[in-house]
Every structure is written in structure tokens, then in C-alpha cells.
Design an enzyme around this catalytic site. Structure first.
Site, PDB file in Angstrom:
ATOM      1  N   PRO A  76      -1.199  -1.163  -3.732  1.00  0.00           N
ATOM      2  CA  PRO A  76      -1.728  -0.954  -4.910  1.00  0.00           C
ATOM      3  C   PRO A  76      -2.017  -2.272  -5.724  1.00  0.00           C
ATOM      4  O   PRO A  76      -2.151  -3.246  -5.574  1.00  0.00           O
ATOM      5  CB  PRO A  76      -0.023  -1.081  -5.351  1.00  0.00           C
ATOM      6  CG  PRO A  76       1.235  -0.714  -3.869  1.00  0.00           C
ATOM      7  CD  PRO A  76       0.149  -1.147  -2.680  1.00  0.00           C
ATOM      8  N   CYS A  77      -2.429  -1.373  -6.812  1.00  0.00           N
ATOM      9  CA  CYS A  77      -3.505  -1.839  -7.659  1.00  0.00           C
ATOM     10  C   CYS A  77      -3.159  -2.686  -8.916  1.00  0.00           C
ATOM     11  O   CYS A  77      -3.106  -3.825  -9.433  1.00  0.00           O
ATOM     12  CB  CYS A  77      -4.724  -0.623  -8.663  1.00  0.00           C
ATOM     13  SG  CYS A  77      -5.687  -0.201  -7.138  1.00  0.00           S
ATOM     14  N   PRO A  78      -2.024  -2.125  -9.443  1.00  0.00           N
ATOM     15  CA  PRO A  78      -1.677  -3.682 -10.729  1.00  0.00           C
ATOM     16  C   PRO A  78      -0.732  -4.806 -10.268  1.00  0.00           C
ATOM     17  O   PRO A  78      -0.933  -5.416 -11.125  1.00  0.00           O
ATOM     18  CB  PRO A  78      -0.071  -2.066 -10.333  1.00  0.00           C
ATOM     19  CG  PRO A  78       0.087  -1.369 -10.383  1.00  0.00           C
ATOM     20  CD  PRO A  78      -0.608  -1.065  -9.097  1.00  0.00           C
TER      21      PRO A  78
END
Length: 418
Positions: A76-78
Site C-alpha cells: 500500500p502507498c498511502p
């Protein structure tokens, strides 16, 4: 036929998976949380695709994949993005450090992880150093590099920060892929799709849509929906003759005015991401428009994944010439305060830490830097005669701990995680 095996975590809708397949990897397993992306993977390939939290061993058993050739993932990037507030290790979606520990358990010949540009920023220099140090302890050489999709045949900028790790006997054969810049423009890439329903203005629109696209922003269940990004991105799309306030159900047709400003369809967004430009990149997306858009927008562009995957495959197959790994390793931005803290097991004062770090910073800067480090690391503080003293005692990130607070936050937020 592929002669190398791959295990992919956080597989999404298959951007990285398709690229790796084209590079010569056969998927032994793909694991993904989002049900819509899982449906897309299953609609396109007969791989073993598991649905659920990748860190949950009831979903899959890492012990069954020990010795796989490649462990890959678009974790995941967030946690590292500005939109996600760059919470890093404090974000329940952060699986980067966990993926590194997974490599220690699965013992692949190579590791490939990709993420947003934010992870390359000074805010995460200590986090990156922690990752490299841990990989070294596990027996891997590793390197980071910022890649732009437009340099690998894709018509958008899309910077992605990529980590490759290999055992030293294979690493000496690794080279980052040569650039092969996209030739053309957004107009040339999308003309066929824009003209598909008979819009008379398609040719004029394509002539005006010069240059490459800004980065496609997929959004998440927490942040954003099916539109093409924040204000700055919308302005860039407008300069290309695209209405970025949403995504269209279909391309403009013969009833639309010649000088109409069109929106993109999900098929067009997929083309910008590198899908469908040629038969090898054909892919079907399942679900409603917003879910399709998120699947496409959050993906690692297949041509970029193919380029990196090919470099990894070449190294594992010992193609090319071996070299000193230091010759291909990129310069890493170190956080010298973090290194000073890591170098000792005792409490040190501000003056002692600054001296050990070799940096010349004032007290206000020191406090800001220590506060940033404390977001990802456990730093104990005590008052001494010489003043406040500090000691690094742990890493806050989730690495597989059964009692980590990540589990409670993940369970609470699961319906909003994507």
C-alpha cells in the site's frame, strides 16, 4: 514457457503481475485484499489467487513458498503519500517492513517492491535505511531507484520508487533496465479510443493533446474517487484538452460538438497506464466504473514492471556480465541522526548525538528531526545532569508481531482499506 517462479503480495488488479509474466515469471500465488481486484485477476488468469489480508496466515501459508525465485508486491502507498498524510509506520496499511521480514521467512532469490515517490523523500530516509540494514542482515544486497513510467514506454510521468534485493551471488548480474522513452503523446495514445464512437472532433483533439499525461491518481476508499486527481493534476489534464472532473461511461459520440472537452473512460485510463496498447498487454477489468478506475489507477504500469522484471530475470539466469554490485547501486540519502542513534546502545544527549552524526544543526532543527524519527521509531528519553538524553529502542512498524496495534486498527478500518 516461464522458467522462474513468482509469489506476489498486494497484487492489485494485475499491473505488476502481467509485467512480470511478460518478463518470464510464472505466478505460483497472488494475494490481494480488494475483492474487485481479485475478481479481475481471476478473470484474466488461472493463477492461484487468494483473497484477504496478506499478513493473515489463514489466507496463505508462507512456509509453502520457501525458495521461490521472486517475491514481489505493490504494498500500500498511502503510508508514504502526501494524500495519506505520510504516516509511515503509524499507518495500519503499512506493509513495507513486513514484506522485508516475509523475505526473511520465504527466502526468495530476489525481492521486488514498488511504491510512491513519497518514500524517496527525506521524511523516510531513516525508514529506507532501516529496510536496507534489515535486508543486509537477512543476506540480501539491495538498491532503490526512482523510475518514471514515461521512460519505459508508457504515456504518463508516474514516478515509482522501486526496491530490488537479491542474494549477493545473483546481485552481481543485476542491472537496472535501460530507458526506452514513450514516443508520442496523450493524443496519439488515445486517438483510437477517443474516436471509437464517431466523435468528429477526435482528430483535432488528438493534435492538441501533446505531451505525456500527469500521474494517474487511483485514490482509495479513504481518499478520493473516480476522478483524475487534485487541482494541479486537473489543470495539467485541462491543458491536454481533458475534463478531469470524473470519468466517462463511454467515449464522445457523433452527437457531441466538435470542440467538446471530453472526459476519459476507464479504457482510456488503462491505456495511459500501459494496458492494451498491443496484444500482449490486453487485460479485462471487472466491477463498476469507480472500482475499475481504482484498480487501474493504483496499478504498477505493466511495461515498467516488465522492464524491471526482465532485469531481475536476466540476473537470476546469469545473463550479461557480472560486476561489482557497488557499481550499480544508487546513492542512498542517509539520516545521520538515525545512524548516530543506531550506533550506540546508551543514552546520548543532543550535543553528543549531533557530534556523532557529523551534522551542524541548531536545537530547533534537532527537535524537529527527532520528532520525525519518533514517528517511525521508538526513542526513549531521560533527563540527565547534562540535559535530556535519547536512545533508539525499536521500530514502530508492523513486521509480523502478533500483538502489534496494526491488527486492531486494520480490523476497525478494513471496510475503508484499499
Amino acid at each position: 514457457m516461464a522458467d522462474l517462479s513468482a509469489l506476489e503480495i498486494c497484487a492489485g488488479a494485475g499491473g505488476q503481475a502481467l509485467g512480470l509474466e511478460l518478463a518470464g515469471f510464472d505466478h505460483a500465488l497472488a494475494v490481494e485484499l480488494d475483492q474487485n481486484a481479485v475478481a479481475t485477476l481471476r478473470a484474466n488468469r488461472e493463477w492461484d489467487v487468494r483473497s484477504g489480508d496478506v499478513a493473515d496466515e489463514s489466507v496463505w501459508n508462507p512456509k509453502e513458498y520457501v525458495g521461490i525465485d521472486l517475491l514481489a508486491g505493490g504494498v500500500p502507498c498511502p503510508p508514504f503519500s502526501i494524500a495519506g498524510k505520510q504516516l509511515g509506520a503509524a499507518d495500519e496499511r503499512d506493509l513495507f517492513a513486513w514484506a522485508v521480514e516475509l523475505a526473511g521467512n520465504v527466502k526468495p532469490r530476489a525481492l521486488l517492491l514498488e511504491n510512491v515517490r513519497g518514500l524517496s523523500m527525506p521524511r523516510f530516509s531513516a525508514y529506507r535505511q532501516h529496510v536496507k540494514d534489515r535486508l543486509k542482515e537477512l543476506g540480501y544486497w539491495s538498491d532503490w531507484k526512482l523510475l518514471h513510467a514515461s521512460d519505459y514506454g508508457t504515456p504518463q510521468l508516474r514516478p515509482r520508487f522501486v526496491l530490488v534485493a537479491m542474494r549477493h551471488e545473483d546481485a552481481q548480474w543485476f542491472e537496472w533496465p535501460d530507458e526506452s522513452p514513450f514516443v508520442g503523446s496523450v493524443g496519439s495514445a488515445l486517438y483510437e479510443l477517443m474516436a471509437a464512437d464517431g466523435w468528429s472532433g477526435a482528430a483535432d483533439w488528438a493534435k492538441g493533446a501533446t505531451g505525456i499525461a500527469p500521474t494517474i491518481v487511483g485514490g482509495s476508499k479513504k481518499h478520493g474517487g473516480a476522478d483524475l486527481g487534485p487541482t494541479r493534476a486537473k489543470a495539467a489534464w485541462r491543458a491536454l484538452g481533458v475534463d478531469a472532473l470524473g470519468v466517462a461511461d463511454a467515449p464522445p459520440n457523433s452527437s457531441h460538438p466538435r470542440y467538446f472537452v471530453p472526459k476519459l473512460t476507464t479504457e482510456m485510463v488503462a491505456r495511459i497506464q500501459g494496458w492494451g496498447a498491443e496484444p500482449a498487454y490486453e487485460w479485462t477489468f471487472t466491477g463498476r466504473k469507480t472500482t475499475r478506475y481504482r484498480q487501474i489507477g493504483n496499478a504498477f504500469p505493466p511495461p515498467v514492471a516488465r522492464a524491471v522484471g526482465t532485469s531481475i530475470a536476466n540476473a537470476l539466469n546469469r545473463k550479461g556480465q557480472p560486476k561489482d554490485v557497488a557499481d550499480v547501486e544508487n546513492e542512498v540519502m542517509h539520516d545521520h541522526l538515525y545512524l548516530a542513534l543506531k550506533a550506540t546502545s546508551t543514552f546520548l544527549t543532543e550535543r553528543e548525538l549531533v557530534k556523532l552524526s557529523g551534522e551542524k544543526i541548531d536545537s530547533a532543527t534537532f527537535e524537529r528531526r527527532m520528532a520525525t524519527l519518533a514517528r517511525d521509531f521508538v526513542i526513549d528519553e531521560v533527563e540527565q545532569i547534562e540535559g535530556r538524553a535519547y536512545q533508539l529502542t525499536g521500530f514502530k512498524g508492523f513486521t509480523g508481531q502478533a500483538d502489534h496495534e496494526r491488527h486492531a486498527r486494520f480490523a476497525e478500518e478494513r471496510s475503508r482499506i484499499s
